[in-house]
Design a protein around this motif. Structure first.
Motif, PDB file in Angstrom:
ATOM      1  N   ARG A  58      22.464  46.702  95.802  1.00  0.00           N
ATOM      2  CA  ARG A  58      23.707  47.179  96.392  1.00  0.00           C
ATOM      3  C   ARG A  58      24.809  46.113  96.379  1.00  0.00           C
ATOM      4  N   VAL A  59      24.410  44.854  96.545  1.00  0.00           N
ATOM      5  CA  VAL A  59      25.409  43.782  96.609  1.00  0.00           C
ATOM      6  C   VAL A  59      26.151  43.658  95.286  1.00  0.00           C
ATOM      7  N   ASN A  60      25.420  43.549  94.193  1.00  0.00           N
ATOM      8  CA  ASN A  60      26.084  43.406  92.895  1.00  0.00           C
ATOM      9  C   ASN A  60      26.760  44.693  92.446  1.00  0.00           C
ATOM     10  N   LYS A 116      30.911  36.510 101.418  1.00  0.00           N
ATOM     11  CA  LYS A 116      31.717  36.258 100.224  1.00  0.00           C
ATOM     12  C   LYS A 116      32.315  37.555  99.683  1.00  0.00           C
ATOM     13  N   LEU A 117      31.496  38.605  99.607  1.00  0.00           N
ATOM     14  CA  LEU A 117      31.988  39.872  99.074  1.00  0.00           C
ATOM     15  C   LEU A 117      32.861  40.614 100.087  1.00  0.00           C
ATOM     16  N   ARG A 118      32.603  40.411 101.379  1.00  0.00           N
ATOM     17  CA  ARG A 118      33.499  41.008 102.383  1.00  0.00           C
ATOM     18  C   ARG A 118      34.895  40.412 102.262  1.00  0.00           C
ATOM     19  N   LEU A 125      40.512  40.982 100.485  1.00  0.00           N
ATOM     20  CA  LEU A 125      41.621  40.496  99.650  1.00  0.00           C
ATOM     21  C   LEU A 125      42.197  41.623  98.798  1.00  0.00           C
ATOM     22  N   VAL A 126      41.328  42.484  98.301  1.00  0.00           N
ATOM     23  CA  VAL A 126      41.817  43.639  97.538  1.00  0.00           C
ATOM     24  C   VAL A 126      42.598  44.581  98.451  1.00  0.00           C
ATOM     25  N   GLY A 178      32.103  47.285  91.694  1.00  0.00           N
ATOM     26  CA  GLY A 178      33.169  48.174  92.142  1.00  0.00           C
ATOM     27  C   GLY A 178      34.418  47.417  92.527  1.00  0.00           C
ATOM     28  N   ASN A 179      34.248  46.261  93.137  1.00  0.00           N
ATOM     29  CA  ASN A 179      35.390  45.449  93.541  1.00  0.00           C
ATOM     30  C   ASN A 179      36.165  44.948  92.328  1.00  0.00           C
TER      31      ASN A 179
END
Length: 406
Positions: free
Chosen positions: A105-107, A143-145, A150-151, A112-113
């Motif tokens: 799910r993380v990658n 890190k992904l949050r 940022l997006v 998607g990001n």
């Protein structure tokens, strides 16, 4: 997975690219190639990183679909950073589906990001916002949050929703601190700086002053009639009249708005709108025709009336008239706005981002290069374009994509 690969992966996750390379620099197996590629990307050698990731994807066996998909996602991110907008987007979506199907799910969220960041870059904000809404950032690592927020901030900035942008920046700042990656924190602060940097000039009643993005947002919702020279529209709180395809009408509207509440002499209008040095009867006849067209275009928003020496504009339902102008004037502001992000752009990528023909973009680049505002690096297909640092350059208002009421 052996201990060196695990240690290198942990080093990369914490932003220690050199620490990762120390562990796998001399290895050529598939996992090591992939980690080396990501490390080189973090160090800024994108060409070498791309080659290593391609080699890693080929080296992984047919049963290692997840590992190959991760390589594709990393390659897509490198393509985005290097402004290679011709990179196949379908490959990224296919990789995301593989990762999601295998429980990574993380990658999958990271894939998607990356896709959403590309949509924001080329101004497809509606699609980007819908895709972002489908991603739940809470289960993601810090890190992904931070990347997710940022997006979200980038979309809010492009839509001139500055309160939403600041809230997203605050969430990104918190997540970056939790991730403890200095480069990520620096990226968040760079994004925050956009909100506190002048983005345009306000011209009204003979005065001129710079505006922050939040002040531009307030101007658009104030009820004033705004002649927007960043987007070449005339707007008030309830309507927008696009004039980008009618440059003479927009020029007349701007000249009259800058002079408001005074009128403008016919000779001045002819000289500035038509660039005619000497006004003769043909110029005066053309001015009457174009003023008639402007009256029709602005019906309900403003009135344009004749005076003894020329013409004057007056607001319709608005009480004030203001001109919103770029900090730096010029015919190729949108191209410069992209180049001002500090990345190296190909002319084909600029063509995609701007929605303009390659020939139009190339002419703009050649013109900017002649003025010393852009410089070419490399030759042939490897040629990229950058701009020197420009102080107080508006990188948001000149980018494509909808603004409020568009």
């Amino acid at each position: 997975m052996d201990s060196l690969i695990t240690a290198a992966a942990l080093a990369l996750a914490s932003g220690d690219a050199l620490g990762a390379l120390k562990r796998v620099a001399l290895r050529d197996d598939a996992p090591a190639l992939a980690l080396r590629g990501i490390a080189m990307a973090q160090l800024g050698d994108l060409v070498r990183a791309k080659a290593l990731l391609k080699s890693a994807a080929r080296a992984f066996g047919p049963r290692e679909a997840v590992a190959r998909a991760r390589c594709v996602v990393a390659e897509a991110e490198i393509a985005l950073v290097s402004r290679d907008l011709t990179w196949p987007v379908k490959a990224l979506e296919a990789a995301r589906k593989v990762l999601d199907a295998h429980g990574d799910r993380v990658n999958a969220a990271h894939a998607g990001n990356v896709a959403i960041r590309r949509l924001v870059l080329i101004g497809r904000l509606d699609e980007a916002e819908q895709a972002l809404g489908r991603l739940d950032p809470m289960p993601l690592p810090p890190k992904l949050r931070a990347a997710h927020e940022l997006v979200a901030s980038g979309i809010a900035v492009r839509r001139l929703k500055t309160q939403a942008a600041r809230a997203a920046i605050d969430r990104a700042r918190l997540a970056a601190r939790q991730a403890d990656i200095p480069a990520l924190s620096a990226e968040v602060e760079t994004a925050a700086h956009v909100l506190d940097t002048p983005a345009a000039r306000l011209i009204s009643r003979g005065d001129e002053r710079p505006l922050l993005l939040g002040q531009v947002e307030a101007l658009f919702s104030s009820g004033a009639l705004v002649v927007d020279a960043c987007r070449h529209v005339v707007r008030d709180a309830g309507a927008v009249v696009p004039l980008a395809s009618r440059p003479v009408l927009f020029a007349l509207a701007r000249i009259l708005a800058e002079a408001w509440p005074a009128d403008v002499a016919r000779g001045t209008l002819i000289a500035r709108a038509f660039r005619g040095k000497h006004a003769d009867e043909s110029h005066r006849a053309r001015l009457r025709v174009e003023i008639g067209r402007l009256r029709a275009a602005l019906a309900g928003l403003a009135e344009v009336s004749a005076t003894k020496r020329g013409f004057a504009i007056s607001p319709g339902r608005a009480g004030e008239i203001a001109v919103l102008a770029p900090l730096m004037e010029g015919p190729h502001g949108a191209v410069l706005a992209f180049l001002a992000d500090g990345e190296a752009w190909s002319s084909s990528a600029l063509s995609i981002a701007l929605g303009a023909s390659p020939r139009t973009v190339q002419r703009a680049l050649d013109s900017l290069a002649g003025e010393g505002k852009a410089q070419a690096i490399g030759r042939g297909r490897a040629r990229r374009w950058m701009s020197p640092p420009l102080s107080f350059f508006p990188t948001i208002l000149l980018l494509p994509g909808p603004l409020p009421s568009d």
